[in-house]
Design a protein around this motif. Structure first.
Motif, mmCIF file in Angstrom:
data_model
loop_
_atom_site.group_PDB
_atom_site.id
_atom_site.type_symbol
_atom_site.label_atom_id
_atom_site.label_comp_id
_atom_site.label_asym_id
_atom_site.label_seq_id
_atom_site.Cartn_x
_atom_site.Cartn_y
_atom_site.Cartn_z
ATOM 1 N N LEU A 1 -6.667 -7.046 0.536
ATOM 2 C CA LEU A 1 -5.231 -7.034 0.224
ATOM 3 C C LEU A 1 -4.737 -8.421 -0.174
ATOM 4 O O LEU A 1 -3.955 -8.549 -1.119
ATOM 5 C CB LEU A 1 -4.435 -6.525 1.423
ATOM 6 C CG LEU A 1 -4.445 -5.013 1.616
ATOM 7 C CD1 LEU A 1 -3.847 -4.656 2.968
ATOM 8 C CD2 LEU A 1 -3.682 -4.326 0.509
ATOM 9 N N TYR B 1 -2.647 -0.930 -0.240
ATOM 10 C CA TYR B 1 -2.214 -0.732 1.140
ATOM 11 C C TYR B 1 -1.960 0.747 1.413
ATOM 12 O O TYR B 1 -2.360 1.276 2.450
ATOM 13 C CB TYR B 1 -0.953 -1.560 1.417
ATOM 14 C CG TYR B 1 -0.500 -1.495 2.855
ATOM 15 C CD1 TYR B 1 -1.058 -2.333 3.804
ATOM 16 C CD2 TYR B 1 0.465 -0.585 3.268
ATOM 17 C CE1 TYR B 1 -0.659 -2.274 5.133
ATOM 18 C CE2 TYR B 1 0.873 -0.520 4.592
ATOM 19 C CZ TYR B 1 0.303 -1.364 5.515
ATOM 20 O OH TYR B 1 0.685 -1.294 6.827
ATOM 21 N N ALA C 1 4.858 0.069 2.778
ATOM 22 C CA ALA C 1 3.887 -0.768 2.067
ATOM 23 C C ALA C 1 4.570 -2.017 1.525
ATOM 24 O O ALA C 1 4.013 -3.114 1.570
ATOM 25 C CB ALA C 1 3.231 0.018 0.941
#
Length: 67
Positions: A23, A39, A50
């Motif tokens: 991420l 995510y 998110a």
């Protein structure tokens, strides 16, 4: 007229270190939208959740880290 909603604390699911690293890399090199999609894929979270989670991760990235 705008109606203010009370602040709701979102509980973030803990991510595996490899997922968090993915991420961070995605956020750094591809941007917020791509990181939000990843995510959501990892956690099944709603778009709003998110967004907040990626914003939180974005605050952890040091300036100039992407270089």
């Amino acid at each position: 007229m705008h109606y203010l909603r009370p602040m709701v604390k979102v509980q973030y699911k803990p991510l595996a270190p490899s997922m968090e690293r993915d991420l961070m890399d995605t956020l750094t090199y591809k941007g917020k939208i791509a990181a939000m999609k990843l995510y959501i894929e990892y956690t099944g979270a709603r778009v709003k959740d998110a967004k907040y989670a990626i914003a939180r991760l974005g605050r952890e990235i040091e300036p100039g880290q992407a270089i």
